[in-house]
Motif scaffolding. Sequence first.
Motif, PDB file in Angstrom:
ATOM      1  N   LYS A   1       1.059  -1.357  -0.175  1.00 46.22           N
ATOM      2  CA  LYS A   1      -0.119  -0.332  -0.430  1.00 46.22           C
ATOM      3  C   LYS A   1       0.916   1.125  -0.299  1.00 46.22           C
ATOM      4  O   LYS A   1       0.799   2.349  -0.873  1.00 46.22           O
ATOM      5  N   GLN A   2       1.544   1.131   0.955  1.00 46.88           N
ATOM      6  CA  GLN A   2       2.812   2.271   0.534  1.00 46.88           C
ATOM      7  C   GLN A   2       3.728   2.658  -0.256  1.00 46.88           C
ATOM      8  O   GLN A   2       3.508   3.497  -0.964  1.00 46.88           O
TER       9      GLN A   2
ATOM     10  N   SER B   1       0.978  11.520  -9.986  1.00 45.33           N
ATOM     11  CA  SER B   1       0.243  12.976  -9.963  1.00 45.33           C
ATOM     12  C   SER B   1       1.093  13.983 -10.253  1.00 45.33           C
ATOM     13  O   SER B   1       1.020  14.897 -11.135  1.00 45.33           O
ATOM     14  N   LEU B   2       2.560  14.217  -9.764  1.00 46.74           N
ATOM     15  CA  LEU B   2       3.188  15.009 -10.079  1.00 46.74           C
ATOM     16  C   LEU B   2       3.540  15.469 -11.328  1.00 46.74           C
ATOM     17  O   LEU B   2       4.233  16.054 -11.849  1.00 46.74           O
ATOM     18  N   LEU B   3       3.627  14.192 -12.572  1.00 44.80           N
ATOM     19  CA  LEU B   3       3.969  14.026 -13.415  1.00 44.80           C
ATOM     20  C   LEU B   3       2.774  14.057 -14.717  1.00 44.80           C
ATOM     21  O   LEU B   3       3.354  14.765 -15.665  1.00 44.80           O
TER      22      LEU B   3
ATOM     23  N   ARG C   1       1.602   6.591  -6.583  1.00 46.45           N
ATOM     24  CA  ARG C   1       0.361   7.472  -7.195  1.00 46.45           C
ATOM     25  C   ARG C   1       0.983   8.950  -6.579  1.00 46.45           C
ATOM     26  O   ARG C   1      -0.114   9.825  -7.757  1.00 46.45           O
ATOM     27  N   ASN C   2       1.372   9.186  -6.011  1.00 48.39           N
ATOM     28  CA  ASN C   2       1.721  10.834  -5.339  1.00 48.39           C
ATOM     29  C   ASN C   2       2.996  11.131  -6.788  1.00 48.39           C
ATOM     30  O   ASN C   2       2.727  11.997  -7.085  1.00 48.39           O
TER      31      ASN C   2
END
Length: 208
Positions: A176-177, A187-189, A183-184
């Motif tokens: 999960k981590q 999102s930045l990309l 996922r983060n």
Amino acid sequence: MVFYFKSNVVDPPALLYMEKDKYENEELIKWGWPEDVWFHVDNLSSAHVYLRLEKGQTIDNIPTSVLNDVAKLVKANSVQGITLNNIDINYTMWQNLKKSADVEPGHVAYHNEKAVKKIRVEKRINDIVKRLGRTKTEENTDLRFQREQRDALEREEQRAEVRRQKELEKKLEKGKQQEQVLRNYTSLLQADKMTSNYDNGNETDNFW
């Protein structure tokens, strides 16, 4: 002395056992296993015969062929029942047996009468009794030691299962981590969140 039999109508053979007399039966009642099913002629004296269930087996899915073997063995070891036709054999899980200090040796009651099942034996079938008799062995068994070994093994299996569950939970949490980090990063990309030199005021294409 405990008498052991094998019902080879299934593979692996089912283990049956019974006491030598009513006094030794007290030890069987005391040190029975949670996997044991107890059998006795209904309303008549007889040997107390036990069937040890395989792992995952329950009293409700005992093969009919095994039930018939045990029932015939019980009937054959009843002074009164051996000569009678159409007798009922009671059977229930060992945990359902109720024993108090004022009950005579060889006699038991039940915690729950509704948990007692019956199987009808129409008549004695000598071939079955003889087949079981050929597997008979006699052993001076330390019933308490066997039960303590069984319980120790069960506790170790339970501890091992707890360890497996904890390891699985750790792996799931780590997954999960890692998924959250990915996922983060994704999102930045995303294009609408990215900046360029042009966006920062460097609007010329000529660096000279």
